[in-house]
Design an enzyme around this catalytic site. Structure first.
Site, PDB file in Angstrom:
ATOM      1  N   GLU A 172       0.931  -1.243  -0.072  1.00 49.54           N
ATOM      2  CA  GLU A 172       0.002   0.005  -0.048  1.00 49.54           C
ATOM      3  C   GLU A 172       0.920   1.168   0.035  1.00 49.54           C
ATOM      4  O   GLU A 172       1.713   1.329   0.788  1.00 49.54           O
ATOM      5  CB  GLU A 172      -0.966  -0.083   1.164  1.00 49.54           C
ATOM      6  CG  GLU A 172      -1.637   1.464   1.596  1.00 49.54           C
ATOM      7  CD  GLU A 172      -2.512   1.921   0.082  1.00 49.54           C
ATOM      8  OE1 GLU A 172      -2.509   2.960  -0.135  1.00 49.54           O
ATOM      9  OE2 GLU A 172      -3.161   1.021  -0.329  1.00 49.54           O
ATOM     10  N   GLY A 212     -24.151  13.045  -8.391  1.00 50.61           N
ATOM     11  CA  GLY A 212     -24.203  11.754  -7.775  1.00 50.61           C
ATOM     12  C   GLY A 212     -24.012  11.407  -6.416  1.00 50.61           C
ATOM     13  O   GLY A 212     -24.240  12.376  -5.591  1.00 50.61           O
ATOM     14  N   VAL A 237     -20.976  22.213 -17.391  1.00 50.89           N
ATOM     15  CA  VAL A 237     -19.836  23.281 -16.897  1.00 50.89           C
ATOM     16  C   VAL A 237     -19.015  23.582 -18.012  1.00 50.89           C
ATOM     17  O   VAL A 237     -18.420  22.746 -18.687  1.00 50.89           O
ATOM     18  CB  VAL A 237     -19.273  22.752 -15.859  1.00 50.89           C
ATOM     19  CG1 VAL A 237     -18.106  23.725 -15.258  1.00 50.89           C
ATOM     20  CG2 VAL A 237     -19.977  22.552 -14.631  1.00 50.89           C
ATOM     21  N   HIS A 277     -40.505  -5.663  16.343  1.00 49.92           N
ATOM     22  CA  HIS A 277     -41.176  -4.834  16.226  1.00 49.92           C
ATOM     23  C   HIS A 277     -40.995  -3.780  17.628  1.00 49.92           C
ATOM     24  O   HIS A 277     -40.498  -4.344  18.643  1.00 49.92           O
ATOM     25  CB  HIS A 277     -42.734  -4.903  16.418  1.00 49.92           C
ATOM     26  CG  HIS A 277     -43.469  -3.900  16.678  1.00 49.92           C
ATOM     27  ND1 HIS A 277     -44.050  -3.026  15.794  1.00 49.92           N
ATOM     28  CD2 HIS A 277     -44.345  -3.438  17.795  1.00 49.92           C
ATOM     29  CE1 HIS A 277     -44.886  -2.135  16.275  1.00 49.92           C
ATOM     30  NE2 HIS A 277     -44.940  -2.423  17.262  1.00 49.92           N
TER      31      HIS A 277
END
Length: 454
Positions: free
Chosen positions: A31, A181, A236, A438
């Site tokens: 990573e 989005g 845009v 419930h």
């Protein structure tokens, strides 16, 4: 030589590495930045920290509706951002601990596939070469930066992406969001609540992408009431300090902006990984895989955003599990028909399965039933003066559940049950036999199901 090298420490990568290690594979994870990837560091988690602060503020501001007196409520942006950082740090540390506990070797460096070697593949990082029998590529995605004049020139300061928008030290007075989005809508929700005048510019004639159109229309109306200015069917054409220039219906219009959020989509991070060195097939920048996560190169798998199928963290988790199961000899396959999605606005939106638009396009004959969220006692008790909708699609002939779409608070926590119904192929008669606790908001699903005949 390792059994498996995983490239990328985001959701697909770190979970895949953990699953592989638990399956007995010696596993090495690379990573380059921070464990957890975009989701944990710059997306899913930090954005929810901000949105939760906004939700608490709204509750405090409107507490009188619930019989509670709060003298004053305000958002301290610096404190909100600081808490966001604390949340991220805690969870990143947790991922590191899980890697250590599983026996995964983690190298925090950028890695490149160099080629094949006897019995496997070679990967280079920081001048050192590592070898493995198999590869799992989970290199993620990054924000698309379009060639709009003024965007790149102002990127990181006036124009921000999903990364910088989570760290703004001050609330901008005028905030323009390019793209309607999920990311754009969630940030519109936060900054609108925090005090910005928000303008959402979207090229399509609707918001929320593939979300059921009826649900997305309700969401748009809710945020329009809160002051968000939606400019749909708008393009845009330029970004300049202090304003965004657009075209709509053949006319040029301008919107004042102190900050601009760029949220028009994401692009797979497949450049510079070395995939071409071993001949991995690509299609428009994403890695081509089958439903087991296999690429065209034997021993090489891929999962997550870089395969470009459904760019969601929970989808990436499952894709990497399928890939690891396949490489370890366990039969598994990736299915996307019951893949839930959530927009963490207020009200929340949660969906799984087919929308009406998708069913019509596929020629599927369906029946639809829907009820107000106010049919749930728990919802009414906890959401004074608010409403929502639960909508369910059923196959007309086979009576199996095709899709469940909800707008209303707590929808995100209820949608997994609907996903399980679709994944299991439950018919209406089967679903009617399920006992729901419930009082819960999830009971609205049961109420709608009982609107159908078996």
């Amino acid at each position: 030589m390792y059994d498996l090298i995983v490239l990328g420490g985001g959701p697909a990568g770190y979970l895949g590495a953990e699953r592989a290690a638990h399956a007995g594979l010696s596993t090495l994870l690379f990573e380059k930045k921070s464990l957890g990837g975009v989701c944990l560091n710059e997306g899913c988690i930090p954005s929810k920290a901000l949105l939760n602060s906004a939700k608490i503020y709204e509750h405090a501001r409107d507490a009188k509706k619930y019989g509670v007196v709060v003298p004053e409520a305000k958002i301290d942006q610096k404190a909100v951002v600081a808490r966001r950082g604390k949340v991220v740090k805690t969870l990143v540390s947790g991922v590191g601990s899980k890697m250590k506990a599983a026996g995964v070797t983690v190298v925090m460096e950028s890695a490149v596939i160099k080629g094949r070697c006897d019995g496997g593949f070679e990967v280079e990082a920081a001048g050192q070469v590592y070898q493995a029998k198999k590869l799992l590529v989970c290199v993620g995605s990054s924000a698309v930066v379009p060639p709009i004049p003024g965007v790149r020139e102002n990127l990181g300061e006036f124009v921000v992406t999903n990364r910088e928008v989570l760290e703004l030290p001050e609330i901008p007075e005028n905030f323009v969001i390019i793209g309607g989005g999920v990311i754009g809508l969630e940030m519109a929700a936060y900054y609108c609540t925090a005090g910005s005048h928000v303008t959402v510019v979207e090229m399509l004639d609707h918001i929320a992408g593939p979300t059921d159109r009826e649900i997305s229309t309700i969401l748009q109306k809710e945020y329009a009431k809160k002051g968000v200015d939606f400019q749909l069917g708008t393009k845009v054409v330029a970004v300049e300090p202090g304003k965004v220039v657009c075209e709509k219906d053949g006319k040029t219009i301008e919107f004042a902006a102190d900050k601009v959020l760029l949220s028009i989509g994401r692009r797979a991070n497949t450049q510079g990984v070395g995939l071409e060195n071993i001949g991995v097939e690509m299609n428009r920048g994403v890695i081509v895989t089958d439903n087991q996560g296999r690429t065209n190169v034997e021993g090489v798998y891929a999962a997550g955003d870089c395969i470009g199928k459904v760019m969601l963290a929970h989808t990436a988790y499952r894709e990497s599990e399928v890939a690891v199961n396949t490489m370890t000899g366990k039969r598994d396959t990736m299915r996307y028909n019951a893949n839930p999605s959530v927009i963490y606005t207020h009200p929340e939106v949660a969906s799984v399965g087919m929308t009406e638009e998708e069913a019509k396009a596929a020629g599927v004959e369906y029946e639809v039933k829907k009820l107000s969220m106010r049919y749930s006692g728990r919802f009414v008790a906890e959401n004074e003066g608010e409403d929502g909708l639960c909508k369910i699609l059923v196959n007309k002939a086979h009576r199996n559940i095709l899709g469940v779409h909800m707008i209303g608070n707590s929808s995100s926590e209820a949608i997994w049950g609907a996903a399980a119904m679709i994944e299991s192929g439950l018919r209406v008669a089967d679903a009617k036999e399920i006992i729901f606790p419930h009082p819960t908001v999830s009971e609205i699903i049961r109420e709608v199901i009982w609107e159908f005949k078996d």
